[in-house]
Design a protein around this motif. Sequence first.
Motif, PDB file in Angstrom:
ATOM      1  N   ILE A  15      30.127  -9.425 -21.618  1.00 58.48           N
ATOM      2  CA  ILE A  15      29.861  -9.265 -20.188  1.00 58.48           C
ATOM      3  C   ILE A  15      29.617  -7.788 -19.900  1.00 58.48           C
ATOM      4  N   GLY A  16      28.376  -7.455 -19.600  1.00 60.94           N
ATOM      5  CA  GLY A  16      28.021  -6.094 -19.233  1.00 60.94           C
ATOM      6  C   GLY A  16      27.268  -5.375 -20.339  1.00 60.94           C
ATOM      7  N   ALA A  17      26.197  -4.676 -19.938  1.00 63.73           N
ATOM      8  CA  ALA A  17      25.388  -3.918 -20.896  1.00 63.73           C
ATOM      9  C   ALA A  17      25.452  -2.423 -20.593  1.00 63.73           C
ATOM     10  N   TYR A  39      25.320 -10.604 -21.214  1.00 66.83           N
ATOM     11  CA  TYR A  39      24.867 -10.880 -19.850  1.00 66.83           C
ATOM     12  C   TYR A  39      25.025  -9.621 -18.997  1.00 66.83           C
ATOM     13  N   GLU A  40      23.961  -9.222 -18.354  1.00 69.33           N
ATOM     14  CA  GLU A  40      23.941  -8.020 -17.519  1.00 69.33           C
ATOM     15  C   GLU A  40      23.455  -8.380 -16.122  1.00 69.33           C
ATOM     16  N   LYS A  41      24.229  -7.996 -15.118  1.00 71.51           N
ATOM     17  CA  LYS A  41      23.895  -8.378 -13.740  1.00 71.51           C
ATOM     18  C   LYS A  41      22.680  -7.624 -13.200  1.00 71.51           C
ATOM     19  N   ASN A 106      19.576  -9.506 -15.155  1.00 71.70           N
ATOM     20  CA  ASN A 106      19.621 -10.184 -13.850  1.00 71.70           C
ATOM     21  C   ASN A 106      20.413 -11.486 -13.924  1.00 71.70           C
ATOM     22  N   GLU A 107      21.459 -11.468 -14.724  1.00 73.61           N
ATOM     23  CA  GLU A 107      22.322 -12.640 -14.892  1.00 73.61           C
ATOM     24  C   GLU A 107      23.766 -12.218 -14.654  1.00 73.61           C
ATOM     25  N   THR A 123      26.317 -18.310 -14.474  1.00 70.63           N
ATOM     26  CA  THR A 123      25.812 -17.131 -13.777  1.00 70.63           C
ATOM     27  C   THR A 123      25.384 -17.496 -12.356  1.00 70.63           C
ATOM     28  N   ARG A 124      25.124 -16.476 -11.569  1.00 76.16           N
ATOM     29  CA  ARG A 124      24.709 -16.696 -10.189  1.00 76.16           C
ATOM     30  C   ARG A 124      23.390 -17.460 -10.123  1.00 76.16           C
TER      31      ARG A 124
END
Length: 505
Positions: A15-17, A39-41, A106-107, A123-124
């Motif tokens: 979780i997180g890049a 996964y990177e938001k 974008n996840e 994810t969203r």
Amino acid sequence: MSGSEKHRDLRFVVIGAGMAGILSGIKLQEAGHRNVTIYEKADRIGGTWRENTYPGLTCDVPSHSYTYSFEPNPDWSRYLPPGAEIQDYFERTTRKYGVDKLIRFNEEIVSCEYRHGRWHIETRNGTRDEADVVIAATGVLHVPRYPDIDGIDDFEGAIFHTSRWDHSVPLDDRRIGVIGTGSTGVQIVSALSTRVKKLVHFQRTPQWIMPVENPEFTEEQKEAFRNDPELLKYMQNEPQYLANVERFTNAIVEPDSPAMEEIETIVRDYLENSVRDPELREKLRPSYRAACKRLIFSPDFYEAVQRPAVEVELGGIDRIEAKGVRMKDGTLHELDVIALATGFKADQFMRPMNVVGRHGVELNEVWGDTPRAYLSISIPDFPNLFMLNGPNGPVGNFSLIDIAEHQWHYVSQLIARLERGECAEICATHEALEQFDRDRIAAAKKTIFGSGCQSWYLDARGVPATWPWTQERFYQAMAEPDYTAYELVTRPGSSVESPRQEEVL
């Protein structure tokens, strides 16, 4: 580990890049794992160095020390690395090690629930995934903290948090207010002090400033770094910097030590010798001990605040109005731009995502307003979930990259037990966390962080939440897990023995 020793083909989700997520991707691939997704938001990597782009952005760790140990960079422009160069370094490193192929941008993960021996992720965007192991590399300071000031929506000019800097807003010859006196506020004031018509630095409390030089590296020096690997490695582990880190971390633990006395003398003399106006000097003099708040390193802040266009405002803010900031004494500072250098919510970590462990245990309920994790890595009842730079780690004591690399060395040993089939689940025991927390709190109260000031280091109870021991103790703790502190669970029918075995029914 050879292929013959591997028993499970584990599925990993990171979780997180940001810095720690990139490190996780590199190290997992290096260990032979191919079933990895990060996964990177956001729409690109970088974490804090992606989100923070304000004028003057600089890391206070020397450039060559702020690199992965295995990936030195000969091309830093200055002794202290500018933010844009750090972002570029991480982007280059991500491509070089093929981590970019693992990332789904974008996840934003909104749900992470442990059911039937696996983590179920959503994810969203509605993407669903499953993993045997989750690495939470979400960072510490990523949720902006906005100040509770009346009228903040009434301002007619541009107003934004410094981690959401609006580069479309012109700054030259404008009237600018900077609210906040941490490293961000100090760096912005230094960067803009020669560009503005007026700059008001609103201080709730002044900060102790540690002097530091920030020279440029010459082309000859950079060429030498490129051609001499030993010199480059020396720069990564420059003895004077390492000695300063050791002095500082030891001083934190022993507030009455000669090391802390030396630090206090340096910052006090820097203030006395740098600020000519006695009235301004007293505005800039903190009422608490040096390093109680995070020490700020700056080569030019005192010079910047003495420039004609800069005003330091120590009075309390009453409200923000359409034209500017109204002080409690009635003074109105008319402004065109307000930058909110008010920091981040340091207790978020994986939140706001909903993380649910075994038996429906919710992380939000477990943590409440006081996040905890055994050695900042593992949480009871949340098996096979490991944090990098989690709660109670040595944030602010030394380079976060150095911290993350040592933590990965530790986590990789936990992963190895899962991979070899020695257990199906592993997480810290409640007893281990409780004992760690008792010891940590007792030590934390004695550190300089607990000497009587307000800072983002303090948790909701007013106890310093950061690592309260020496750097050497952290290295020793990360060298090898104490498996008596862990619950190792095997599934029915398993013939594998483990130090702590429990059947999953």
